[in-house]
Motif scaffolding. Structure first.
Motif, short mmCIF file in Angstrom:
data_model
loop_
_atom_site.label_atom_id
_atom_site.label_comp_id
_atom_site.label_asym_id
_atom_site.label_seq_id
_atom_site.Cartn_x
_atom_site.Cartn_y
_atom_site.Cartn_z
N GLY A 37 0.82 -1.21 0.00
CA GLY A 37 0.00 0.00 0.00
C GLY A 37 0.85 1.25 0.00
N SER A 38 2.09 1.12 -0.46
CA SER A 38 3.02 2.25 -0.41
C SER A 38 3.90 2.27 -1.66
N ALA A 39 4.94 3.11 -1.62
CA ALA A 39 5.75 3.31 -2.82
C ALA A 39 6.58 2.08 -3.17
N HIS A 40 7.07 1.39 -2.16
CA HIS A 40 7.94 0.24 -2.44
C HIS A 40 8.03 -0.68 -1.23
N GLN A 115 9.11 0.79 -12.79
CA GLN A 115 7.70 0.63 -12.41
C GLN A 115 7.30 1.50 -11.22
N ARG A 116 8.21 2.36 -10.78
CA ARG A 116 7.95 3.14 -9.56
C ARG A 116 6.66 3.97 -9.69
N ALA A 117 6.07 4.26 -8.53
CA ALA A 117 4.82 5.03 -8.51
C ALA A 117 5.02 6.36 -9.22
N GLU A 118 4.00 6.75 -9.96
CA GLU A 118 4.13 7.98 -10.76
C GLU A 118 4.34 9.21 -9.88
N TRP A 119 3.93 9.13 -8.63
CA TRP A 119 4.08 10.27 -7.72
C TRP A 119 5.38 10.25 -6.93
N TYR A 120 6.20 9.18 -7.15
CA TYR A 120 7.37 9.01 -6.29
C TYR A 120 8.46 10.04 -6.55
N ASP A 121 8.67 10.41 -7.79
CA ASP A 121 9.72 11.40 -8.09
C ASP A 121 9.45 12.72 -7.37
N ALA A 122 8.18 13.09 -7.29
CA ALA A 122 7.82 14.33 -6.59
C ALA A 122 8.16 14.22 -5.11
N ALA A 123 7.99 13.02 -4.55
CA ALA A 123 8.33 12.83 -3.14
C ALA A 123 9.83 12.99 -2.91
N LEU A 124 10.63 12.52 -3.88
CA LEU A 124 12.09 12.64 -3.75
C LEU A 124 12.54 14.09 -3.82
N LEU A 125 11.82 14.87 -4.62
CA LEU A 125 12.20 16.26 -4.81
C LEU A 125 11.74 17.16 -3.67
N ALA A 126 10.76 16.68 -2.91
CA ALA A 126 10.23 17.50 -1.83
C ALA A 126 11.34 17.80 -0.81
N ASN A 127 11.37 19.01 -0.33
CA ASN A 127 12.35 19.41 0.68
C ASN A 127 11.97 18.79 2.03
N PRO A 128 12.78 17.87 2.53
CA PRO A 128 12.37 17.15 3.75
C PRO A 128 12.17 18.07 4.95
N VAL A 129 12.98 19.12 5.06
CA VAL A 129 12.86 20.02 6.22
C VAL A 129 11.52 20.76 6.16
#
Ligand SMILES: [Zn+2]
Ligand SMILES: [Zn+2]
Length: 134
Positions: A37-40, A115-129
Protein backbone atom coordinates in the motif's frame (compact mmCIF):
# COMPACT_ATOMS: atom_id res chain seq x y z
CA UNK A 1 25.12 -11.90 19.33
CA UNK A 2 23.53 -8.75 17.97
CA UNK A 3 19.79 -9.34 17.67
CA UNK A 4 16.91 -7.19 16.47
CA UNK A 5 13.35 -7.57 17.65
CA UNK A 6 10.45 -7.20 15.28
CA UNK A 7 6.70 -7.04 15.61
CA UNK A 8 3.48 -6.20 13.79
CA UNK A 9 1.32 -3.15 14.36
CA UNK A 10 -1.02 -4.87 16.85
CA UNK A 11 1.80 -6.66 18.67
CA UNK A 12 0.24 -10.08 18.12
CA UNK A 13 3.31 -11.34 16.26
CA UNK A 14 6.78 -10.91 17.73
CA UNK A 15 10.14 -12.34 16.65
CA UNK A 16 13.86 -11.80 16.82
CA UNK A 17 16.57 -12.14 14.18
CA UNK A 18 20.34 -11.88 14.24
CA UNK A 19 21.46 -8.60 12.71
CA UNK A 20 23.06 -10.36 9.75
CA UNK A 21 21.57 -9.76 6.32
CA UNK A 22 22.72 -10.75 2.84
CA UNK A 23 20.71 -8.32 0.72
CA UNK A 24 18.57 -5.23 1.17
CA UNK A 25 16.43 -4.27 -1.82
CA UNK A 26 13.87 -1.51 -2.16
CA UNK A 27 11.45 -3.00 -4.69
CA UNK A 28 9.27 -0.62 -6.68
CA UNK A 29 7.40 -3.24 -8.72
CA UNK A 30 3.65 -2.87 -9.02
CA UNK A 31 3.00 -6.00 -6.94
CA UNK A 32 5.09 -4.65 -4.07
CA UNK A 33 3.23 -1.33 -4.27
CA UNK A 34 -0.06 -3.17 -3.90
CA UNK A 35 1.18 -5.52 -1.19
CA UNK A 36 2.52 -2.69 0.95
CA UNK A 37 0.00 0.00 0.00
CA UNK A 38 3.02 2.25 -0.41
CA UNK A 39 5.75 3.31 -2.82
CA UNK A 40 7.94 0.24 -2.44
CA UNK A 41 8.74 -2.83 -0.41
CA UNK A 42 11.86 -2.64 1.78
CA UNK A 43 13.03 -6.23 1.85
CA UNK A 44 15.94 -7.61 3.83
CA UNK A 45 17.17 -11.08 2.92
CA UNK A 46 18.75 -13.42 5.42
CA UNK A 47 19.39 -17.13 5.87
CA UNK A 48 16.30 -19.26 6.28
CA UNK A 49 16.99 -20.29 9.89
CA UNK A 50 17.65 -16.75 11.11
CA UNK A 51 14.41 -16.25 12.96
CA UNK A 52 13.08 -16.99 16.39
CA UNK A 53 9.32 -16.55 16.63
CA UNK A 54 8.42 -15.22 20.08
CA UNK A 55 4.64 -14.89 19.67
CA UNK A 56 1.80 -15.19 17.21
CA UNK A 57 3.50 -17.06 14.37
CA UNK A 58 0.31 -19.10 13.86
CA UNK A 59 -1.69 -15.97 13.06
CA UNK A 60 0.46 -15.08 10.03
CA UNK A 61 -1.28 -15.39 6.68
CA UNK A 62 0.60 -15.82 3.43
CA UNK A 63 -0.34 -14.98 -0.14
CA UNK A 64 1.58 -16.22 -3.18
CA UNK A 65 0.90 -14.33 -6.41
CA UNK A 66 -0.10 -17.02 -8.97
CA UNK A 67 2.61 -17.80 -11.55
CA UNK A 68 5.00 -15.20 -10.09
CA UNK A 69 7.86 -15.51 -7.63
CA UNK A 70 6.19 -12.92 -5.43
CA UNK A 71 4.66 -13.49 -2.01
CA UNK A 72 3.37 -11.52 0.90
CA UNK A 73 2.96 -12.48 4.54
CA UNK A 74 1.02 -10.48 7.06
CA UNK A 75 -0.59 -10.52 10.48
CA UNK A 76 -4.18 -11.77 10.12
CA UNK A 77 -5.24 -9.27 12.78
CA UNK A 78 -3.62 -6.00 11.65
CA UNK A 79 -2.29 -6.73 8.14
CA UNK A 80 1.31 -5.68 8.87
CA UNK A 81 3.99 -7.19 6.64
CA UNK A 82 6.00 -9.93 8.34
CA UNK A 83 8.91 -12.27 7.53
CA UNK A 84 8.35 -15.18 5.16
CA UNK A 85 10.27 -17.85 3.31
CA UNK A 86 10.94 -17.08 -0.35
CA UNK A 87 9.19 -19.39 -2.83
CA UNK A 88 12.58 -20.84 -3.77
CA UNK A 89 13.04 -21.75 -0.11
CA UNK A 90 16.54 -20.27 -0.19
CA UNK A 91 16.03 -17.05 1.74
CA UNK A 92 14.02 -15.54 4.53
CA UNK A 93 12.60 -12.20 3.47
CA UNK A 94 12.04 -9.62 6.19
CA UNK A 95 10.12 -6.39 5.55
CA UNK A 96 12.45 -3.85 7.16
CA UNK A 97 9.58 -1.80 8.57
CA UNK A 98 8.59 -4.48 11.06
CA UNK A 99 11.99 -4.35 12.78
CA UNK A 100 12.48 -2.34 15.95
CA UNK A 101 16.21 -1.81 15.43
CA UNK A 102 18.55 -0.69 12.66
CA UNK A 103 19.87 -3.36 10.28
CA UNK A 104 23.67 -3.35 9.90
CA UNK A 105 23.18 -3.56 6.14
CA UNK A 106 21.91 -0.44 4.36
CA UNK A 107 19.65 -0.55 1.29
CA UNK A 108 21.78 -1.61 -1.69
CA UNK A 109 19.57 -0.62 -4.58
CA UNK A 110 16.15 0.33 -5.87
CA UNK A 111 14.86 -2.45 -8.10
CA UNK A 112 12.05 -2.30 -10.68
CA UNK A 113 12.72 1.45 -10.76
CA UNK A 114 10.93 1.79 -14.10
CA UNK A 115 7.70 0.63 -12.41
CA UNK A 116 7.95 3.14 -9.56
CA UNK A 117 4.82 5.03 -8.51
CA UNK A 118 4.13 7.98 -10.76
CA UNK A 119 4.08 10.27 -7.72
CA UNK A 120 7.37 9.01 -6.29
CA UNK A 121 9.72 11.40 -8.09
CA UNK A 122 7.82 14.33 -6.59
CA UNK A 123 8.33 12.83 -3.14
CA UNK A 124 12.09 12.64 -3.75
CA UNK A 125 12.20 16.26 -4.81
CA UNK A 126 10.23 17.50 -1.83
CA UNK A 127 12.35 19.41 0.68
CA UNK A 128 12.37 17.15 3.75
CA UNK A 129 12.86 20.02 6.22
CA UNK A 130 9.98 22.06 4.85
CA UNK A 131 7.63 19.21 4.07
CA UNK A 132 7.99 16.97 7.10
CA UNK A 133 8.39 19.43 9.98
CA UNK A 134 5.52 19.17 12.44
ZN1 LIG B 1 -0.73 -7.70 14.08
ZN1 LIG C 1 8.53 -6.06 -5.94
Amino acid sequence: MDKILGECLCGNVKFEVENEFDKFHLCHCKQCQRATGSAHASNLFTRVDNINWLAGADSIKRYDVPNRMISNAFCSECGSGLPYLSLSGKALIIPAGCLNGKPKLSPQNNIFWSQRAEWYDAALLANPVAKFAD
